[in-house]
Design an enzyme around this catalytic site. Sequence first.
Site, PDB file in Angstrom:
ATOM      1  CB  THR A  39     -19.440   8.215   7.583  1.00  0.00           C
ATOM      2  OG1 THR A  39     -20.340   9.044   6.687  1.00  0.00           O
ATOM      3  CG2 THR A  39     -20.227   6.993   7.780  1.00  0.00           C
ATOM      4  CE1 TYR A  85     -19.899   4.574   3.480  1.00  0.00           C
ATOM      5  CE2 TYR A  85     -21.310   6.567   4.236  1.00  0.00           C
ATOM      6  CZ  TYR A  85     -19.904   5.713   3.803  1.00  0.00           C
ATOM      7  OH  TYR A  85     -18.718   6.443   4.232  1.00  0.00           O
TER       8      TYR A  85
HETATM    9  N1  LIG Z   1     -14.690  10.421   0.736  1.00  0.00           N
HETATM   10  C1  LIG Z   1     -15.550  10.828   1.893  1.00  0.00           C
HETATM   11  O1  LIG Z   1     -16.235  12.061   1.809  1.00  0.00           O
HETATM   12  C2  LIG Z   1     -15.857  10.002   2.878  1.00  0.00           C
HETATM   13  C3  LIG Z   1     -16.673  10.289   4.026  1.00  0.00           C
HETATM   14  C4  LIG Z   1     -17.023   9.702   5.033  1.00  0.00           C
HETATM   15  C5  LIG Z   1     -16.242   8.565   5.193  1.00  0.00           C
HETATM   16  N2  LIG Z   1     -15.380   7.890   4.138  1.00  0.00           N
HETATM   17  C6  LIG Z   1     -14.692   6.793   4.461  1.00  0.00           C
HETATM   18  O2  LIG Z   1     -13.338   6.713   4.261  1.00  0.00           O
HETATM   19  C7  LIG Z   1     -12.710   5.786   3.854  1.00  0.00           C
HETATM   20  C8  LIG Z   1     -11.885   5.844   2.381  1.00  0.00           C
HETATM   21  O3  LIG Z   1     -12.912   6.395   1.558  1.00  0.00           O
HETATM   22  P1  LIG Z   1     -12.199   7.091   0.102  1.00  0.00           P
HETATM   23  O4  LIG Z   1     -13.117   8.282  -0.199  1.00  0.00           O
HETATM   24  O5  LIG Z   1     -10.912   7.054   0.168  1.00  0.00           O
HETATM   25  O6  LIG Z   1     -12.796   5.739  -0.632  1.00  0.00           O
HETATM   26  P2  LIG Z   1     -11.939   5.034  -1.973  1.00  0.00           P
HETATM   27  O7  LIG Z   1     -12.765   4.143  -2.592  1.00  0.00           O
HETATM   28  O8  LIG Z   1     -10.999   6.178  -2.776  1.00  0.00           O
HETATM   29  O9  LIG Z   1     -10.893   4.075  -0.972  1.00  0.00           O
HETATM   30  C9  LIG Z   1     -11.289   2.895  -0.670  1.00  0.00           C
HETATM   31  C10 LIG Z   1     -10.170   2.066  -0.719  1.00  0.00           C
HETATM   32  O10 LIG Z   1     -10.345   0.645  -0.236  1.00  0.00           O
HETATM   33  C11 LIG Z   1     -10.193  -0.298  -0.997  1.00  0.00           C
HETATM   34  N3  LIG Z   1     -10.954  -1.267  -0.784  1.00  0.00           N
HETATM   35  C12 LIG Z   1     -12.294  -1.492  -0.530  1.00  0.00           C
HETATM   36  N4  LIG Z   1     -12.470  -2.737  -0.051  1.00  0.00           N
HETATM   37  C13 LIG Z   1     -11.681  -3.383   0.277  1.00  0.00           C
HETATM   38  C14 LIG Z   1     -11.357  -4.581   0.711  1.00  0.00           C
HETATM   39  N5  LIG Z   1     -12.390  -5.573   1.005  1.00  0.00           N
HETATM   40  N6  LIG Z   1     -10.061  -5.013   1.193  1.00  0.00           N
HETATM   41  C15 LIG Z   1      -9.125  -4.305   0.472  1.00  0.00           C
HETATM   42  N7  LIG Z   1      -9.207  -3.152  -0.103  1.00  0.00           N
HETATM   43  C16 LIG Z   1     -10.447  -2.466  -0.226  1.00  0.00           C
HETATM   44  C17 LIG Z   1     -10.419   0.173  -2.520  1.00  0.00           C
HETATM   45  O11 LIG Z   1      -9.773  -0.421  -3.579  1.00  0.00           O
HETATM   46  C18 LIG Z   1      -9.909   1.622  -2.404  1.00  0.00           C
HETATM   47  O12 LIG Z   1      -8.641   1.731  -2.687  1.00  0.00           O
HETATM   48  C19 LIG Z   1     -13.935   4.699   3.546  1.00  0.00           C
HETATM   49  O13 LIG Z   1     -14.063   3.610   4.502  1.00  0.00           O
HETATM   50  C20 LIG Z   1     -15.148   5.573   3.456  1.00  0.00           C
HETATM   51  O14 LIG Z   1     -16.388   5.069   4.044  1.00  0.00           O
HETATM   52  C21 LIG Z   1     -15.231   8.860   3.168  1.00  0.00           C
END
Ligand SMILES: NC(=O)c1ccc[n+]([C@@H]2O[C@H](COP(=O)([O-])OP(=O)(O)OC[C@H]3O[C@@H](n4cnc5c(N)ncnc54)[C@H](O)[C@@H]3O)[C@@H](O)[C@H]2O)c1
Length: 332
Positions: free
Chosen positions: A117, A141
């Site tokens: 991120t 985070y």
């Molecule tokens: N959305 C953004 O703008 C953004 C920006 C930077 C980084 N990210 C990173 O991208 C990744 C995905 O983000 P997202 O927006 O799709 O989030 P999201 O919450 O929609 O998806 C995360 C998924 O991981 C699953 N999960 C969480 N902990 C778990 C565990 N211990 N074991 C198994 N499954 C688990 C959740 O059920 C969910 O389906 C994350 O790692 C996040 O930090 C997202």
Amino acid sequence: MTVLVTGGAGYIGSHMVWELLDAGEDVVVVDRLSTGFEWAVAPEAKLVVGDIADSALIGSVIREHGVDAIIHFAGSIIVPESVADPLTYYENNTSKTRSLIETAVRAGVPHFIFSSTAAVYGAAGLEPVREDARLAPESPYGLSKLMSEWMLRDAAAAHNLRFTALRYFNVAGADPRGRTGQSTPGATHLIKVASETALGKRQSMQVFGTDYPTPDGTCVRDYIHVSDLVAAHRLALQRLRDGGGNLVANCGYGHGYSVLEVVDSVRRVHGREFDVTVGGRRAGDPPSIIADAGLARRELGWVPTHDDLDAIVGDALSWERILTGKNSARSA
Ligand SMILES: NC(=O)c1ccc[n+]([C@@H]2O[C@H](COP(=O)([O-])OP(=O)(O)OC[C@H]3O[C@@H](n4cnc5c(N)ncnc54)[C@H](O)[C@@H]3O)[C@@H](O)[C@H]2O)c1
């Protein structure tokens, strides 16, 4: 060869699954469904409901499916929540990623792609921000993600593992074919919130701070369409399979939009006004965060094809309408 997508039932992970299937890959998803949804996983992919830290489960998934690459999205993602509850974030994002990397190394999985991120930079200073900028995360985070990058670097130096960490800027939009999108209730992403407000799912929305040193006084962010983001992961997978070395690269477009520009775009694309109130600044929001994405373009051959704010907003609004239909079908 199969790709294991952790968090494949979530927002970005569910797009990744479609991207891989479209490219002819075999895909297995591990997701504990804490914020993700079973229905969000493409039917052609195998979903295993479980935790990334369950090494017996992950080990057997890797063996059973012949996994040669892990794309790791699973994690907790809300910055203010990480400030209020840091230990849960260090557990879910850092400790559990450590466990997943260990399982990958023990099972001999050679390729690992990690969701990092822009929060690793903190209030970046010089812009556009390059990967060699000072790393100063301002939230648990951001630090939980930076520690995961460092674990990957050290594990890759010691074991038969190569990795790519992609540092995402502000991910937005939805699959242009309407197959998946951002579905988590109460999401805090601006384009999602503005789309919900436009469609009457929220009464109004708030702009946090209009006195920043930016052209219109509101915060500026680099919004990247989720389809371009997952395309970068597919290219990163190809590069690792072709023998490419470890890589940490930004994923953004290299230019940004202010909060008010985003609100204007949602009004323009939706064709109707909606209520926006103005509030004070939120703690920890830097005025502007823009990626220098030159490295991803050079190393991955990444050429974004959705770099258009109105198109991103249009896909977000379309998904919001589809989601309304899905939710009302489920509650009927
Ligand atoms: N959305 C953004 O703008 C953004 C920006 C930077 C980084 N990210 C990173 O991208 C990744 C995905 O983000 P997202 O927006 O799709 O989030 P999201 O919450 O929609 O998806 C995360 C998924 O991981 C699953 N999960 C969480 N902990 C778990 C565990 N211990 N074991 C198994 N499954 C688990 C959740 O059920 C969910 O389906 C994350 O790692 C996040 O930090 C997202």
